[in-house]
Design a protein around this motif. Structure first.
Motif, short mmCIF file in Angstrom:
data_model
loop_
_atom_site.label_atom_id
_atom_site.label_comp_id
_atom_site.label_asym_id
_atom_site.label_seq_id
_atom_site.Cartn_x
_atom_site.Cartn_y
_atom_site.Cartn_z
N TYR A 1 70.65 43.00 28.38
CA TYR A 1 71.18 44.36 28.37
C TYR A 1 70.05 45.38 28.50
O TYR A 1 70.18 46.37 29.24
CB TYR A 1 71.95 44.59 27.07
CG TYR A 1 72.81 45.83 27.07
CD1 TYR A 1 74.15 45.77 27.46
CD2 TYR A 1 72.31 47.06 26.68
CE1 TYR A 1 74.95 46.90 27.47
CE2 TYR A 1 73.09 48.21 26.69
CZ TYR A 1 74.42 48.12 27.08
OH TYR A 1 75.21 49.24 27.10
N ASP A 2 68.94 45.12 27.81
CA ASP A 2 67.81 46.05 27.90
C ASP A 2 67.24 46.11 29.31
O ASP A 2 66.60 47.09 29.69
CB ASP A 2 66.71 45.63 26.91
CG ASP A 2 67.15 45.87 25.47
OD1 ASP A 2 68.12 46.62 25.25
OD2 ASP A 2 66.52 45.29 24.55
N ILE B 1 73.02 45.73 36.78
CA ILE B 1 73.62 44.57 37.43
C ILE B 1 74.80 44.17 36.56
O ILE B 1 74.65 43.68 35.44
CB ILE B 1 72.61 43.41 37.55
CG1 ILE B 1 71.40 43.88 38.36
CG2 ILE B 1 73.26 42.20 38.20
CD1 ILE B 1 70.39 42.77 38.64
N LYS B 2 76.01 44.42 37.06
CA LYS B 2 77.23 44.28 36.25
C LYS B 2 77.82 42.89 36.45
O LYS B 2 78.46 42.62 37.45
CB LYS B 2 78.22 45.37 36.66
CG LYS B 2 79.44 45.48 35.77
CD LYS B 2 80.28 46.68 36.15
CE LYS B 2 81.54 46.77 35.29
NZ LYS B 2 82.40 45.59 35.36
N GLU C 1 70.94 37.39 20.94
CA GLU C 1 69.58 37.79 21.35
C GLU C 1 69.47 37.84 22.87
O GLU C 1 68.93 38.81 23.43
CB GLU C 1 68.54 36.80 20.79
CG GLU C 1 67.12 37.17 21.25
CD GLU C 1 66.03 36.17 20.80
OE1 GLU C 1 66.21 35.50 19.75
OE2 GLU C 1 65.04 36.04 21.54
N LEU C 2 70.00 36.82 23.53
CA LEU C 2 69.92 36.80 25.00
C LEU C 2 70.71 37.95 25.61
O LEU C 2 70.26 38.61 26.56
CB LEU C 2 70.43 35.46 25.53
CG LEU C 2 69.47 34.30 25.38
CD1 LEU C 2 70.17 32.98 25.70
CD2 LEU C 2 68.24 34.47 26.31
N VAL D 1 76.13 41.17 30.79
CA VAL D 1 76.90 39.92 30.83
C VAL D 1 77.90 39.96 29.68
O VAL D 1 77.99 40.93 28.94
CB VAL D 1 75.98 38.69 30.76
CG1 VAL D 1 74.96 38.72 31.88
CG2 VAL D 1 75.31 38.59 29.38
N ARG D 2 78.67 38.87 29.51
CA ARG D 2 79.69 38.88 28.46
C ARG D 2 79.30 37.96 27.30
O ARG D 2 78.87 36.83 27.52
CB ARG D 2 81.04 38.41 29.07
CG ARG D 2 82.25 38.70 28.20
CD ARG D 2 82.59 40.17 28.22
NE ARG D 2 83.54 40.52 27.16
CZ ARG D 2 84.87 40.49 27.30
NH1 ARG D 2 85.41 40.17 28.45
NH2 ARG D 2 85.66 40.79 26.28
#
Lengths: 354, 354
Positions: free
Chosen positions: A310-311, A25-26, A304-305, A316-317
């Motif tokens: 990402y995992d 999900i980009k 951390e978030l 997200v940025r």
């Protein structure tokens, strides 16, 4: 001496990672989750490729004419470029040649100081407040121009027309450039002020609300004199930056007002329920009026978030920078995508408590 | 003081006239008379417009990979930009930051000195001979870089690999930029020298031999270090100059070698009989290796011929400049178009004698 001694020194840009997982999900570059108008597809299917042997219209006059009607401005008030990055870059080159510094918010689009370095423009970072508000009184000091984004990035915070008018009135001798890349998602556009203030220049893009990041179309709106100067500078060294297909696709997009309204409304409504659900989960958010939210958790670091998301293949940025360090910028995707994000964050917080 | 005092001063470019008569023969901007490859049309018909919501590949990696195979270079030796104008501009910005002057032929592509003014690069015009030849010994003086077009514009004159190698050997500490926009029509490309000379950079375009002026694709070829520096500078301020459709269309064009060879050969053969017929009529010509001829009549001014052709709706290029004043640059069109031009000139000369 070698030719390598004559290389221009730049800060190489560390691009946001563009991973390419199958089912990711980009949500890291503020792209529109919906495709462009069906009229765009139609235009692609019927375009006569024979025309590609010819150079494009240098000043994109047909697209200018459509935009003039759309914005209720004259054609001479409209400039078209290769994405708003090029339009911004050309605007810096054209208008900011003063010995006084250009004023830029210290947190905003990261390319503004880059254009200054590129064109040897002195600039001054004007600090936003701790909660990322623009203090408009700070823009009354001597300056060679003013640039800000409305809504701002990456905060999504917007200022209203009265605040904009205050800055314009206090700076009649400065060009005030407002980057409205995200304005269609809920900001107040300064277009209505163009008649009154000849020192106002506005930039727009087809990349966000029109879902056309792939074709590179940016726009500047201003008074006819300023726009003519922008074209003079562009044409002095770059005749044909906007390709013919992009011009035709831009026209097709403009003609489909209904589709545009529908998708923009959809993104706004997704953003609002997504904001509400993050608040319920204990996150802090700015009141973003853009197609992204800017969010942090009071007890968990941004890094951390970011990694946890990402995992899960949710991209997200995140910036490793003072003040931004604990924040994430999350682009608004489809309802389904944002439900998955909210659900994952909820679950992550619960498991972390244990 | 007003914001108008801070405008950048440029020499506004006087664009070549772009008339739009119904049945004109447009031979003034070196466009290809044949459409691009049928594979381009196919690509347009099948392209999924949904993809346009996403930003393009920043460095056009898929197109780079195709070009690497085509040129038998590594992908890291290839740079893609928004037309060769952007590639040239970025090359000047990246490589020419010396306190010694850049050497440029006094008659060549008119944008070279413009890029120098734009980026504050000192340059020196090196005179061509009276018959427009490049004297390569003149490029052995101290310099901060060397730029020339091969074949040159607007003369069409080409230099050979030995001459190029001489310049490269005499200037190991200077970047030598060769603009090969027209090389496919009969010049000798310096690509084979890339392995041997790391101070060589070559630019190419899809606008001429590939009949794709409408989509803005330019290329630089060089050693991997130089190309990486070009990308560093580009990416420091402009992430996505080449749109997604242009990248896909570029790939389609590269894949159709047969069509490319066929149309290029056709243009060369048209040029050669057209040259011969103008010589028969008493014109003087350079031995152009480009998709245009450069021509003058010993007794008739360039302006008169330009106007006579214009009245026939045959649009060619003429410059009101010393040395070029009496010359015309005529793009090679289809056989039918060039027959009409030759026929008209014959008739004009005959009637003028009376």
């Amino acid at each position: 001496m070698s030719w390598k001694d004559n290389l221009r020194k730049v800060h190489p840009y560390v691009a946001g990672e563009q991973p390419d997982f199958m089912d990711m999900i980009k949500l890291n570059t503020n792209e529109n989750p919906y495709p462009p108008s069906p009229l765009v597809t139609k235009q692609l299917r019927q375009y006569d490729s024979k025309d590609l042997r010819l150079y494009p219209q240098a000043d994109a006059d047909r697209l200018r004419a459509e935009l003039a009607q759309y914005y209720r401005l004259s054609e001479q008030q409209i400039f078209i470029g290769n994405g708003s990055d090029e339009v911004l870059s050309l605007s810096f080159l054209t208008f900011f040649n003063s010995d006084k510094p250009l004023l830029i918010p210290d947190i905003s689009y990261s390319f503004y100081p880059v254009y200054c370095d590129l064109y040897d423009i002195e600039y001054k970072n004007v600090a936003l407040t701790q909660d990322f508000r623009l203090v408009f009184a700070d823009y009354c000091q001597p300056n060679g121009g003013i640039v800000f984004a409305n809504p701002n990035a990456p905060t999504g915070l917007a200022i209203n027309l009265h605040e904009i008018e205050y800055i314009l009135q206090k700076n009649p001798d400065s060009l005030v450039l407002i980057d409205e890349a995200y304005v269609d998602f809920g900001g107040q556009s300064a277009i209505s002020l163009l008649d009154k203030y000849e020192n106002l220049l506005i930039t727009r893009t087809f990349s966000k609300s029109r879902a056309l990041a792939g074709i590179r179309l940016g726009v500047a709106l201003g008074n006819e004199f300023a726009i003519s100067k922008l074209y003079d500078v562009k044409n002095s060294f770059n005749s044909y930056p906007v390709d013919s297909l992009a011009q035709e696709i831009g026209i097709a997009s403009i003609l489909d007002q209904k589709y545009f309204d529908h998708t923009v409304k959809k993104i706004i409504s997704t953003r609002e329920w997504f904001k509400a659900s993050l608040i319920t989960l204990g996150f802090e958010l700015t009141d973003s009026k853009a197609n992204f939210v800017f969010v942090k958790h009071p007890k968990i670091s941004g890094k951390e978030l970011f990694n946890a998301l990402y995992d899960e293949k949710i991209i997200v940025r995140h910036w490793q920078k003072p003040r931004l360090n604990d924040w994430l910028r999350i682009t608004i995707g489809t309802d389904d995508q944002m439900k998955r994000v909210a659900q994952f964050l909820k679950q992550y917080l619960e498991e972390r408590k244990k």
